[in-house]
Design an enzyme around this catalytic site. Structure first.
Site, PDB file in Angstrom:
ATOM      1  N   ASP A  61       0.872  -1.175   0.000  1.00 41.33           N
ATOM      2  CA  ASP A  61       0.000   0.000   0.000  1.00 41.33           C
ATOM      3  C   ASP A  61       0.911   1.228   0.000  1.00 41.33           C
ATOM      4  O   ASP A  61       1.617   1.477   0.985  1.00 41.33           O
ATOM      5  CB  ASP A  61      -0.877  -0.038   1.259  1.00 41.33           C
ATOM      6  CG  ASP A  61      -1.763   1.198   1.394  1.00 41.33           C
ATOM      7  OD1 ASP A  61      -1.624   2.137   0.582  1.00 41.33           O
ATOM      8  OD2 ASP A  61      -2.584   1.219   2.327  1.00 41.33           O
ATOM      9  N   ILE A  62       0.881   2.002  -1.075  1.00 34.48           N
ATOM     10  CA  ILE A  62       1.848   3.109  -1.185  1.00 34.48           C
ATOM     11  C   ILE A  62       1.475   4.324  -0.338  1.00 34.48           C
ATOM     12  O   ILE A  62       2.194   5.311  -0.323  1.00 34.48           O
ATOM     13  CB  ILE A  62       2.101   3.528  -2.656  1.00 34.48           C
ATOM     14  CG1 ILE A  62       0.819   4.047  -3.333  1.00 34.48           C
ATOM     15  CG2 ILE A  62       2.738   2.391  -3.435  1.00 34.48           C
ATOM     16  CD1 ILE A  62       1.094   4.797  -4.629  1.00 34.48           C
ATOM     17  N   ALA A  85      -2.559   4.880  -8.695  1.00 32.18           N
ATOM     18  CA  ALA A  85      -3.175   6.208  -8.580  1.00 32.18           C
ATOM     19  C   ALA A  85      -4.671   6.035  -8.366  1.00 32.18           C
ATOM     20  O   ALA A  85      -5.222   4.944  -8.545  1.00 32.18           O
ATOM     21  CB  ALA A  85      -2.948   7.020  -9.864  1.00 32.18           C
ATOM     22  N   THR A  87      -7.717   6.904 -10.329  1.00 30.75           N
ATOM     23  CA  THR A  87      -7.869   7.263 -11.746  1.00 30.75           C
ATOM     24  C   THR A  87      -9.319   7.528 -12.159  1.00 30.75           C
ATOM     25  O   THR A  87      -9.574   7.790 -13.330  1.00 30.75           O
ATOM     26  CB  THR A  87      -7.278   6.160 -12.643  1.00 30.75           C
ATOM     27  OG1 THR A  87      -7.887   4.915 -12.296  1.00 30.75           O
ATOM     28  CG2 THR A  87      -5.775   6.062 -12.495  1.00 30.75           C
ATOM     29  N   THR A 128      -0.594  13.306 -15.650  1.00 38.22           N
ATOM     30  CA  THR A 128      -1.700  13.365 -16.603  1.00 38.22           C
ATOM     31  C   THR A 128      -1.798  14.705 -17.330  1.00 38.22           C
ATOM     32  O   THR A 128      -1.379  15.742 -16.797  1.00 38.22           O
ATOM     33  CB  THR A 128      -3.021  13.109 -15.841  1.00 38.22           C
ATOM     34  OG1 THR A 128      -4.131  13.395 -16.693  1.00 38.22           O
ATOM     35  CG2 THR A 128      -3.140  14.003 -14.609  1.00 38.22           C
ATOM     36  N   ASP A 129      -2.413  14.667 -18.515  1.00 39.98           N
ATOM     37  CA  ASP A 129      -2.720  15.905 -19.252  1.00 39.98           C
ATOM     38  C   ASP A 129      -3.756  16.742 -18.494  1.00 39.98           C
ATOM     39  O   ASP A 129      -3.887  17.935 -18.747  1.00 39.98           O
ATOM     40  CB  ASP A 129      -3.252  15.576 -20.658  1.00 39.98           C
ATOM     41  CG  ASP A 129      -4.477  14.684 -20.629  1.00 39.98           C
ATOM     42  OD1 ASP A 129      -4.597  13.850 -19.705  1.00 39.98           O
ATOM     43  OD2 ASP A 129      -5.334  14.812 -21.531  1.00 39.98           O
ATOM     44  N   TYR A 153      -9.108  15.456  -9.693  1.00 44.52           N
ATOM     45  CA  TYR A 153      -8.113  14.477 -10.173  1.00 44.52           C
ATOM     46  C   TYR A 153      -6.858  15.211 -10.653  1.00 44.52           C
ATOM     47  O   TYR A 153      -5.739  14.923 -10.202  1.00 44.52           O
ATOM     48  CB  TYR A 153      -8.723  13.621 -11.293  1.00 44.52           C
ATOM     49  CG  TYR A 153      -7.722  12.746 -12.007  1.00 44.52           C
ATOM     50  CD1 TYR A 153      -7.165  11.627 -11.388  1.00 44.52           C
ATOM     51  CD2 TYR A 153      -7.320  13.034 -13.313  1.00 44.52           C
ATOM     52  CE1 TYR A 153      -6.239  10.828 -12.044  1.00 44.52           C
ATOM     53  CE2 TYR A 153      -6.403  12.245 -13.977  1.00 44.52           C
ATOM     54  CZ  TYR A 153      -5.868  11.143 -13.341  1.00 44.52           C
ATOM     55  OH  TYR A 153      -4.950  10.354 -14.011  1.00 44.52           O
ATOM     56  N   LYS A 157      -3.131  15.282  -8.902  1.00 45.60           N
ATOM     57  CA  LYS A 157      -1.981  14.772  -9.664  1.00 45.60           C
ATOM     58  C   LYS A 157      -0.896  15.855  -9.759  1.00 45.60           C
ATOM     59  O   LYS A 157       0.294  15.553  -9.690  1.00 45.60           O
ATOM     60  CB  LYS A 157      -2.409  14.319 -11.066  1.00 45.60           C
ATOM     61  CG  LYS A 157      -3.304  13.074 -11.099  1.00 45.60           C
ATOM     62  CD  LYS A 157      -2.626  11.798 -10.640  1.00 45.60           C
ATOM     63  CE  LYS A 157      -1.635  11.257 -11.629  1.00 45.60           C
ATOM     64  NZ  LYS A 157      -1.093   9.938 -11.187  1.00 45.60           N
ATOM     65  N   TRP A 178      -5.420   9.848 -21.968  1.00 42.61           N
ATOM     66  CA  TRP A 178      -6.378   8.942 -22.606  1.00 42.61           C
ATOM     67  C   TRP A 178      -5.821   7.501 -22.687  1.00 42.61           C
ATOM     68  O   TRP A 178      -5.787   6.885 -23.748  1.00 42.61           O
ATOM     69  CB  TRP A 178      -6.718   9.435 -24.021  1.00 42.61           C
ATOM     70  CG  TRP A 178      -7.381  10.764 -24.119  1.00 42.61           C
ATOM     71  CD1 TRP A 178      -7.372  11.790 -23.211  1.00 42.61           C
ATOM     72  CD2 TRP A 178      -8.161  11.253 -25.231  1.00 42.61           C
ATOM     73  NE1 TRP A 178      -8.085  12.861 -23.691  1.00 42.61           N
ATOM     74  CE2 TRP A 178      -8.574  12.560 -24.926  1.00 42.61           C
ATOM     75  CE3 TRP A 178      -8.533  10.699 -26.460  1.00 42.61           C
ATOM     76  CZ2 TRP A 178      -9.352  13.323 -25.795  1.00 42.61           C
ATOM     77  CZ3 TRP A 178      -9.296  11.471 -27.325  1.00 42.61           C
ATOM     78  CH2 TRP A 178      -9.703  12.762 -26.991  1.00 42.61           C
TER      79      TRP A 178
HETATM   80  N1  LIG Z   1      -6.380   5.983 -17.201  1.00 37.63           N
HETATM   81  C1  LIG Z   1      -6.140   7.100 -17.892  1.00 37.63           C
HETATM   82  O1  LIG Z   1      -6.850   7.462 -18.847  1.00 37.63           O
HETATM   83  C2  LIG Z   1      -4.945   7.961 -17.529  1.00 37.63           C
HETATM   84  C3  LIG Z   1      -4.712   9.138 -18.249  1.00 37.63           C
HETATM   85  C4  LIG Z   1      -3.606   9.930 -17.919  1.00 37.63           C
HETATM   86  C5  LIG Z   1      -2.766   9.538 -16.884  1.00 37.63           C
HETATM   87  N2  LIG Z   1      -3.011   8.384 -16.187  1.00 37.63           N
HETATM   88  C6  LIG Z   1      -2.108   8.014 -15.101  1.00 37.63           C
HETATM   89  O2  LIG Z   1      -1.432   6.835 -15.511  1.00 37.63           O
HETATM   90  C7  LIG Z   1      -1.136   6.026 -14.339  1.00 37.63           C
HETATM   91  C8  LIG Z   1      -1.621   4.600 -14.583  1.00 37.63           C
HETATM   92  O3  LIG Z   1      -3.026   4.650 -14.791  1.00 37.63           O
HETATM   93  P1  LIG Z   1      -3.866   3.297 -14.985  1.00 37.63           P
HETATM   94  O4  LIG Z   1      -5.033   3.649 -15.853  1.00 37.63           O
HETATM   95  O5  LIG Z   1      -2.949   2.197 -15.358  1.00 37.63           O
HETATM   96  O6  LIG Z   1      -4.390   3.089 -13.495  1.00 37.63           O
HETATM   97  P2  LIG Z   1      -5.352   1.919 -12.950  1.00 37.63           P
HETATM   98  O7  LIG Z   1      -5.654   0.953 -14.037  1.00 37.63           O
HETATM   99  O8  LIG Z   1      -6.472   2.596 -12.228  1.00 37.63           O
HETATM  100  O9  LIG Z   1      -4.404   1.162 -11.910  1.00 37.63           O
HETATM  101  C9  LIG Z   1      -4.046   1.714 -10.672  1.00 37.63           C
HETATM  102  C10 LIG Z   1      -3.675   0.560  -9.746  1.00 37.63           C
HETATM  103  O10 LIG Z   1      -3.250   1.108  -8.486  1.00 37.63           O
HETATM  104  C11 LIG Z   1      -3.851   0.327  -7.458  1.00 37.63           C
HETATM  105  N3  LIG Z   1      -3.898   1.048  -6.182  1.00 37.63           N
HETATM  106  C12 LIG Z   1      -4.923   1.796  -5.675  1.00 37.63           C
HETATM  107  N4  LIG Z   1      -4.606   2.233  -4.443  1.00 37.63           N
HETATM  108  C13 LIG Z   1      -3.367   1.768  -4.162  1.00 37.63           C
HETATM  109  C14 LIG Z   1      -2.509   1.877  -3.035  1.00 37.63           C
HETATM  110  N5  LIG Z   1      -2.857   2.576  -1.931  1.00 37.63           N
HETATM  111  N6  LIG Z   1      -1.301   1.241  -3.060  1.00 37.63           N
HETATM  112  C15 LIG Z   1      -0.940   0.536  -4.151  1.00 37.63           C
HETATM  113  N7  LIG Z   1      -1.718   0.391  -5.254  1.00 37.63           N
HETATM  114  C16 LIG Z   1      -2.913   1.004  -5.268  1.00 37.63           C
HETATM  115  C17 LIG Z   1      -5.236   0.042  -8.013  1.00 37.63           C
HETATM  116  O11 LIG Z   1      -5.888  -0.964  -7.269  1.00 37.63           O
HETATM  117  P3  LIG Z   1      -7.519  -0.924  -7.210  1.00 37.63           P
HETATM  118  O12 LIG Z   1      -7.980  -1.147  -8.607  1.00 37.63           O
HETATM  119  O13 LIG Z   1      -7.853  -2.024  -6.262  1.00 37.63           O
HETATM  120  O14 LIG Z   1      -7.886   0.443  -6.694  1.00 37.63           O
HETATM  121  C18 LIG Z   1      -4.884  -0.368  -9.434  1.00 37.63           C
HETATM  122  O15 LIG Z   1      -4.500  -1.722  -9.507  1.00 37.63           O
HETATM  123  C19 LIG Z   1      -1.786   6.750 -13.167  1.00 37.63           C
HETATM  124  O16 LIG Z   1      -0.835   7.534 -12.510  1.00 37.63           O
HETATM  125  C20 LIG Z   1      -2.807   7.664 -13.809  1.00 37.63           C
HETATM  126  O17 LIG Z   1      -3.083   8.807 -13.024  1.00 37.63           O
HETATM  127  C21 LIG Z   1      -4.076   7.588 -16.502  1.00 37.63           C
END
Ligand SMILES: NC(=O)c1ccc[n+]([C@@H]2O[C@H](COP(=O)([O-])OP(=O)(O)OC[C@H]3O[C@@H](n4cnc5c(N)ncnc54)[C@H](OP(=O)(O)O)[C@@H]3O)[C@@H](O)[C@H]2O)c1
Length: 313
Positions: A61-62, A85, A87, A128-129, A153, A157, A178
């Site tokens: 847990d981060i 994160a 998200t 993120t953007d 959000y 971030k 995205w």
């Molecule tokens: N998705 C987008 O469109 C998007 C766009 C721009 C930037 N980003 C950034 O890109 C990065 C990756 O995004 P992603 O879409 O791959 O994210 P994601 O699919 O939501 O994965 C995030 C992971 O982190 C886990 N998590 C939640 N709380 C935690 C904690 N306290 N300690 C450790 N792990 C934890 C989540 O578990 P649970 O599922 O159980 O919560 C999930 O497995 C993030 O930084 C996000 O902000 C994403």
């Protein structure tokens, strides 16, 4: 020298792509998350990359600095790739969730930065953007453009980025946009379902940006670490796929690549889909810096989308 590298949030979209791109790496990758890997993700990982792919997850847990310090010490970790994160962009607008979103998107990255600073390591973090958007603009955003988030959000971030920088740790912060993949919930998977089941669909055409295949971002991160290209080049970088499109164009290509062309997809304005958060109308990232610094080639968005849709189908 072989390094031990910690991946956090390994069961999310980007985290699972990190599992794929690091298969056979010279360094040792340790995949961590707060929860167990989802059975459907394990199935997809085997489908995409065979039986010998690492689907194991160590719990971390981060938001817990002591637990991070212990993990870093026990495993002699030199690099952390933070894929964890909050998200859910709309969900972050719930006032009752603010503290939790700030904890995960701002305080937790600071925890990782503190732990890496203590051992002279590197933190690779994803942003993120949506740190932009408050000021109207119509040219691609550069890394040094002032952050003007329009929602919780994006704001949290941005706080995460600032907290990391304030620790003085060596860091690479990749702002992306995205994001989609074969894993978890994302726009591509939602539209694959909708275009297969609905005769008609309206999708907004007045918000433009660039889709990013999480595999491509994971590969870029992996190459930079594997080749130790980051030395003396820490800072913020933008990474999305190449090109620009609206959510409407994105959906049209998802339908075309999946062969689901019976659905009548029509463009509409954002105000037809009220949302708790105002999203940027023009959200394109300028990627000149990352290409110049690391010499990486970034795939065009339709090329990568086609690959992902084929994998999902
Ligand atoms: N998705 C987008 O469109 C998007 C766009 C721009 C930037 N980003 C950034 O890109 C990065 C990756 O995004 P992603 O879409 O791959 O994210 P994601 O699919 O939501 O994965 C995030 C992971 O982190 C886990 N998590 C939640 N709380 C935690 C904690 N306290 N300690 C450790 N792990 C934890 C989540 O578990 P649970 O599922 O159980 O919560 C999930 O497995 C993030 O930084 C996000 O902000 C994403």
């Amino acid at each position: 020298m072989i390094m031990n590298i910690l991946v956090t949030g390994a069961n999310g979209q980007l985290g699972n792509e990190m599992r794929i791109v690091t298969k056979g790496a010279k360094d040792k990758y340790i995949f961590t998350d707060i929860c167990d890997e989802h059975p459907e993700s394990i199935e997809m990982l085997h489908k995409l990359d065979g039986d010998d792919i690492d689907t194991s997850t160590t719990k971390l847990d981060i938001t817990n600095l002591d637990a991070i310090r212990k993990m870093v010490k026990v495993n002699d970790v030199k690099v952390v790739v933070n894929c964890a994160a909050w998200t859910n962009v709309d969900g972050a607008e719930d006032p009752e969730k603010y503290d939790l979103v700030e904890l995960l998107n701002a305080k937790a990255p600071e925890n990782l930065a503190i732990a890496m600073k203590e051992v002279g390591g590197l933190l690779v973090h994803i942003s993120t953007d949506y740190v932009f958007g408050g000021d109207p603009y119509n040219t691609p955003c550069k890394e040094d453009q002032k952050g003007t988030p329009t929602g919780v959000y994006g704001l949290t971030k941005l706080h995460g980025e600032q907290n990391i920088q304030n620790t003085g740790v060596d860091h690479l912060i990749f702002r992306t946009a995205w994001l989609y993949s074969e894993f978890g919930k994302n726009f591509v998977k939602t539209m694959l379902k909708l275009t297969a089941t609905k005769p008609q669909l309206k999708v907004v055409f007045d918000q433009v940006g660039t889709p990013t295949y999480a595999y491509d971002l994971a590969k870029a991160i992996f190459e930079i670490i594997e080749q130790r290209k980051y030395e003396r080049k820490t800072g913020i970088y933008h990474y999305s796929n190449e090109g620009v499109c609206s959510w409407f164009d994105f959906t049209k290509m998802i339908a075309e690549y999946s062969g689901q062309i019976a659905c009548d997809i029509q463009p509409c304005h954002s105000d037809e889909f009220p949302s708790p958060v105002k999203r940027p109308f023009f959200s394109v990232l300028d990627k000149t810096k990352v290409k110049d610094a690391y010499g990486i080639k970034i795939p065009y968005w339709t090329f990568s989308l086609k690959k992902c849709v084929i994998n999902i189908k």
